[in-house]
Design a protein around this motif. Structure first.
Motif, PDB file in Angstrom:
ATOM      1  N   ALA A   1     -24.374   6.830  21.557  1.00 55.95           N
ATOM      2  CA  ALA A   1     -25.708   6.381  21.128  1.00 55.95           C
ATOM      3  C   ALA A   1     -26.038   4.972  21.612  1.00 55.95           C
ATOM      4  O   ALA A   1     -26.736   4.226  20.928  1.00 55.95           O
ATOM      5  N   GLN A   2     -25.560   4.622  22.809  1.00 53.99           N
ATOM      6  CA  GLN A   2     -25.796   3.261  23.304  1.00 53.99           C
ATOM      7  C   GLN A   2     -26.735   3.190  24.503  1.00 53.99           C
ATOM      8  O   GLN A   2     -27.415   2.183  24.684  1.00 53.99           O
ATOM      9  N   CYS A   3     -26.767   4.222  25.343  1.00 52.91           N
ATOM     10  CA  CYS A   3     -27.433   4.039  26.641  1.00 52.91           C
ATOM     11  C   CYS A   3     -28.931   4.307  26.616  1.00 52.91           C
ATOM     12  O   CYS A   3     -29.675   3.782  27.438  1.00 52.91           O
ATOM     13  N   GLY A   4     -29.389   5.172  25.710  1.00 58.16           N
ATOM     14  CA  GLY A   4     -30.822   5.456  25.614  1.00 58.16           C
ATOM     15  C   GLY A   4     -31.347   6.475  26.614  1.00 58.16           C
ATOM     16  O   GLY A   4     -32.538   6.784  26.605  1.00 58.16           O
ATOM     17  N   ALA A   5     -30.479   7.027  27.469  1.00 60.94           N
ATOM     18  CA  ALA A   5     -30.947   7.991  28.468  1.00 60.94           C
ATOM     19  C   ALA A   5     -31.489   9.261  27.829  1.00 60.94           C
ATOM     20  O   ALA A   5     -32.256   9.996  28.448  1.00 60.94           O
ATOM     21  N   CYS A   6     -31.095   9.518  26.589  1.00 66.46           N
ATOM     22  CA  CYS A   6     -31.480  10.753  25.893  1.00 66.46           C
ATOM     23  C   CYS A   6     -32.717  10.566  25.024  1.00 66.46           C
ATOM     24  O   CYS A   6     -33.060  11.448  24.241  1.00 66.46           O
ATOM     25  N   THR A   7     -33.396   9.432  25.164  1.00 69.35           N
ATOM     26  CA  THR A   7     -34.520   9.124  24.275  1.00 69.35           C
ATOM     27  C   THR A   7     -35.672  10.107  24.438  1.00 69.35           C
ATOM     28  O   THR A   7     -36.079  10.423  25.556  1.00 69.35           O
ATOM     29  N   VAL A   8     -36.174  10.589  23.314  1.00 69.11           N
ATOM     30  CA  VAL A   8     -37.386  11.410  23.282  1.00 69.11           C
ATOM     31  C   VAL A   8     -38.266  10.868  22.159  1.00 69.11           C
ATOM     32  O   VAL A   8     -37.841  10.013  21.372  1.00 69.11           O
ATOM     33  N   LEU A   9     -39.494  11.363  22.096  1.00 70.79           N
ATOM     34  CA  LEU A   9     -40.381  10.992  20.993  1.00 70.79           C
ATOM     35  C   LEU A   9     -40.340  12.088  19.931  1.00 70.79           C
ATOM     36  O   LEU A   9     -40.480  13.278  20.265  1.00 70.79           O
ATOM     37  N   VAL A  10     -40.142  11.704  18.697  1.00 73.77           N
ATOM     38  CA  VAL A  10     -40.217  12.623  17.559  1.00 73.77           C
ATOM     39  C   VAL A  10     -41.331  12.104  16.654  1.00 73.77           C
ATOM     40  O   VAL A  10     -41.236  10.999  16.120  1.00 73.77           O
ATOM     41  N   ASP A  11     -42.380  12.892  16.561  1.00 74.46           N
ATOM     42  CA  ASP A  11     -43.589  12.460  15.833  1.00 74.46           C
ATOM     43  C   ASP A  11     -44.019  11.067  16.302  1.00 74.46           C
ATOM     44  O   ASP A  11     -44.411  10.208  15.500  1.00 74.46           O
ATOM     45  N   GLY A  12     -43.928  10.859  17.604  1.00 74.97           N
ATOM     46  CA  GLY A  12     -44.416   9.630  18.218  1.00 74.97           C
ATOM     47  C   GLY A  12     -43.436   8.485  18.252  1.00 74.97           C
ATOM     48  O   GLY A  12     -43.710   7.459  18.886  1.00 74.97           O
ATOM     49  N   ARG A  13     -42.308   8.618  17.596  1.00 82.35           N
ATOM     50  CA  ARG A  13     -41.331   7.524  17.546  1.00 82.35           C
ATOM     51  C   ARG A  13     -40.163   7.821  18.480  1.00 82.35           C
ATOM     52  O   ARG A  13     -39.641   8.939  18.494  1.00 82.35           O
ATOM     53  N   ALA A  14     -39.744   6.827  19.223  1.00 81.45           N
ATOM     54  CA  ALA A  14     -38.629   7.004  20.144  1.00 81.45           C
ATOM     55  C   ALA A  14     -37.323   7.117  19.363  1.00 81.45           C
ATOM     56  O   ALA A  14     -37.021   6.269  18.514  1.00 81.45           O
ATOM     57  N   ILE A  15     -36.555   8.160  19.662  1.00 77.11           N
ATOM     58  CA  ILE A  15     -35.244   8.321  19.027  1.00 77.11           C
ATOM     59  C   ILE A  15     -34.239   8.753  20.097  1.00 77.11           C
ATOM     60  O   ILE A  15     -34.616   9.302  21.133  1.00 77.11           O
ATOM     61  N   LYS A  16     -32.978   8.467  19.823  1.00 80.36           N
ATOM     62  CA  LYS A  16     -31.916   8.897  20.735  1.00 80.36           C
ATOM     63  C   LYS A  16     -31.493  10.298  20.327  1.00 80.36           C
ATOM     64  O   LYS A  16     -30.897  10.487  19.258  1.00 80.36           O
ATOM     65  N   SER A  17     -31.797  11.263  21.177  1.00 77.45           N
ATOM     66  CA  SER A  17     -31.616  12.663  20.771  1.00 77.45           C
ATOM     67  C   SER A  17     -30.155  13.083  20.741  1.00 77.45           C
ATOM     68  O   SER A  17     -29.844  14.167  20.266  1.00 77.45           O
ATOM     69  N   CYS A  18     -29.250  12.220  21.219  1.00 77.20           N
ATOM     70  CA  CYS A  18     -27.823  12.521  21.091  1.00 77.20           C
ATOM     71  C   CYS A  18     -27.298  12.111  19.725  1.00 77.20           C
ATOM     72  O   CYS A  18     -26.146  12.345  19.398  1.00 77.20           O
ATOM     73  N   ASN A  19     -28.155  11.490  18.949  1.00 76.72           N
ATOM     74  CA  ASN A  19     -27.733  10.933  17.666  1.00 76.72           C
ATOM     75  C   ASN A  19     -28.447  11.609  16.496  1.00 76.72           C
ATOM     76  O   ASN A  19     -28.435  11.085  15.386  1.00 76.72           O
TER      77      ASN A  19
END
Ligand code: FES
Ligand code: FES
Length: 157
Positions: A42-60
């Motif tokens: 959960a450190q690199c941010g390459a997996c970031t997506v938007l969930v209800d408009g908010r950026a989240i790390k989808s590996c976490n």
């Protein structure tokens, strides 16, 4: 376990084990491989997506935690006719990428950043994006791209 959610504007039902991560469901079940995996911590941010408009790390995040949510991946950011989102266009024009591995997550984090802090200055942009690691660019052109997108969004308002 059967989870319903909306991904890139399309209602989806995903049948998966309870321990399935959101990033696994996106990549392996929906074949949305623009969401990258660059670490397992959960450190690199390459997996970031938007969930209800908010950026989240989808590996976490577990898939089950986003039941009913609106998820946007990099594949869903442009208009249906292919017109790039202003942030995508700015990254392209400002050369905010090199290898591109970090770029989907970086762009989605930047979209959320501009939503939350539309007038962030360069220092604030760097601070806000520190959860997204880029090994290529030195970040300077990424900051320029975010600033250009901020200006384009303000001009369009
Ligand atoms: S793969 Fe999710 S933060 Fe690195
Ligand atoms: S462009 Fe290569 S890691 Fe960011």
């Amino acid at each position: 376990m059967s989870i319903e959610l909306t991904v890139n504007g399309r209602p989806r039902r995903i049948d998966a084990p309870a321990h399935t991560l959101l990033v696994q469901a996106l990549r392996e079940q929906l074949q949305l491989t623009g969401t990258h995996v660059g670490c397992d911590t959960a450190q690199c941010g390459a997996c970031t997506v938007l969930v209800d408009g908010r950026a989240i790390k989808s590996c976490n995040v577990l898939l089950a935690q986003v039941a009913g949510a609106q998820v946007t991946t990099i594949e869903g950011l442009a208009q249906p006719d292919g017109t790039l989102h202003p942030m995508q266009a700015a990254f392209k024009e400002c050369h905010g990428l090199q290898c591109g591995f970090c770029t989907p997550g970086m762009v989605l984090s930047a979209v959320d950043l501009c939503r939350r802090h539309p007038q962030a200055d360069a220092r604030e942009i760097r601070e806000q994006l520190e959860g997204n690691i880029c090994r290529c660019t030195g970040y300077q052109n990424i900051v320029r791209a975010v600033q250009q997108a901020q200006a384009a969004t303000a001009a369009a308002a």
